[in-house]
Write a protein that holds these residues in place. Structure first.
Motif, PDB file in Angstrom:
ATOM      1  N   LEU A  74       2.331   7.675  -4.696  1.00 20.45           N
ATOM      2  CA  LEU A  74       3.190   7.861  -5.866  1.00 20.45           C
ATOM      3  C   LEU A  74       3.466   6.539  -6.569  1.00 20.45           C
ATOM      4  N   ASP A  75       3.730   5.535  -5.785  1.00 22.54           N
ATOM      5  CA  ASP A  75       4.051   4.228  -6.331  1.00 22.54           C
ATOM      6  C   ASP A  75       2.856   3.631  -7.084  1.00 22.54           C
ATOM      7  N   ARG A  76       1.694   3.649  -6.457  1.00 24.13           N
ATOM      8  CA  ARG A  76       0.517   2.987  -7.010  1.00 24.13           C
ATOM      9  C   ARG A  76      -0.054   3.706  -8.240  1.00 24.13           C
ATOM     10  N   GLU A  86      -9.893   6.264  -1.434  1.00 22.69           N
ATOM     11  CA  GLU A  86     -10.592   5.042  -1.017  1.00 22.69           C
ATOM     12  C   GLU A  86      -9.702   3.822  -1.190  1.00 22.69           C
ATOM     13  N   GLU A  87      -8.973   3.767  -2.286  1.00 21.20           N
ATOM     14  CA  GLU A  87      -8.082   2.629  -2.520  1.00 21.20           C
ATOM     15  C   GLU A  87      -6.947   2.581  -1.501  1.00 21.20           C
ATOM     16  N   LEU A  88      -6.474   3.751  -1.084  1.00 16.29           N
ATOM     17  CA  LEU A  88      -5.343   3.811  -0.154  1.00 16.29           C
ATOM     18  C   LEU A  88      -5.770   3.872   1.310  1.00 16.29           C
ATOM     19  N   GLY A  89      -7.087   3.956   1.564  1.00 14.86           N
ATOM     20  CA  GLY A  89      -7.571   3.970   2.939  1.00 14.86           C
ATOM     21  C   GLY A  89      -7.337   5.280   3.656  1.00 14.86           C
ATOM     22  N   CYS A  90      -7.520   6.394   2.954  1.00 13.91           N
ATOM     23  CA  CYS A  90      -7.341   7.711   3.564  1.00 13.91           C
ATOM     24  C   CYS A  90      -8.440   8.636   3.043  1.00 13.91           C
ATOM     25  N   SER A  91      -8.318   9.917   3.300  1.00 15.55           N
ATOM     26  CA  SER A  91      -9.321  10.875   2.824  1.00 15.55           C
ATOM     27  C   SER A  91      -8.837  11.569   1.547  1.00 15.55           C
ATOM     28  N   GLU A  96       3.602  -1.218  -5.131  1.00 14.74           N
ATOM     29  CA  GLU A  96       2.270  -1.594  -5.608  1.00 14.74           C
ATOM     30  C   GLU A  96       2.132  -1.293  -7.100  1.00 14.74           C
ATOM     31  N   VAL A  97       3.236  -1.067  -7.793  1.00 17.15           N
ATOM     32  CA  VAL A  97       3.195  -0.765  -9.221  1.00 17.15           C
ATOM     33  C   VAL A  97       2.655  -1.972  -9.955  1.00 17.15           C
TER      34      VAL A  97
END
Length: 154
Positions: free
Chosen positions: A9-11, A28-33, A151-152
């Motif tokens: 939500l933040d990013r 991919e950016e957050l390191g999850c699926s 990470e905004v």
């Protein structure tokens, strides 16, 4: 709310990736699926915390828009609001405490299209729409850091 949902939500307040698989790119950016992202978005929508994901566009580059107000007799407000809400050109419809008590944004492919919708509204409701087309655009950034270690993008 778990950390991954917070980071998501933040990013992505300032731009979901524009590509064929935006949720995969987010993952991919957050390191999850991608499934992790879709599951969290569905949960947020189910709880009412998230109503929609969509672009904010400069209307003049994609067509035409105008802020419109109606002075609706209180006895008719629900019926008129339901009609206005049914129009595909309408978004951001809300009631205010004022003589002009129903405000909404019309968007369409051209000004002539909006004029035709305004005429239809007048003919259907018997009310004269107050048409307030944008003279000068202003971009108001409503994104803000929501969580610790935000990470905004600034």
């Amino acid at each position: 709310m778990d950390l991954l949902t917070q980071r998501m939500l933040d990013r992505f307040q300032h731009g979901v990736p524009v590509c064929a698989r935006p949720y995969q790119a987010m993952a991919e950016e957050l390191g999850c699926s991608e499934a992790d992202i879709l599951e969290r978005l569905a949960r947020l929508q189910e709880t009412g915390a998230l109503s929609r994901i969509g672009p904010v566009m400069e209307h003049s580059k994609a067509g035409s828009s105008s802020l419109v107000a109606l002075a609706v007799p209180l006895a008719d407000i629900e019926q008129v609001a339901a009609y206005i809400n049914s129009l595909p050109e309408v978004n951001h419809n809300y009631e205010r405490e004022h003589d002009y008590n129903l405000w909404f944004v019309l968007t369409g492919p051209s000004r002539s299209h909006l004029d035709a919708v305004l005429l239809d509204i007048h003919q259907h409701t018997g009310l004269e729409p107050l048409d307030l087309p944008m003279v000068k655009p202003h971009r108001i950034d409503l994104g803000f850091p929501m969580f610790q270690d935000s990470e905004v993008p600034q």
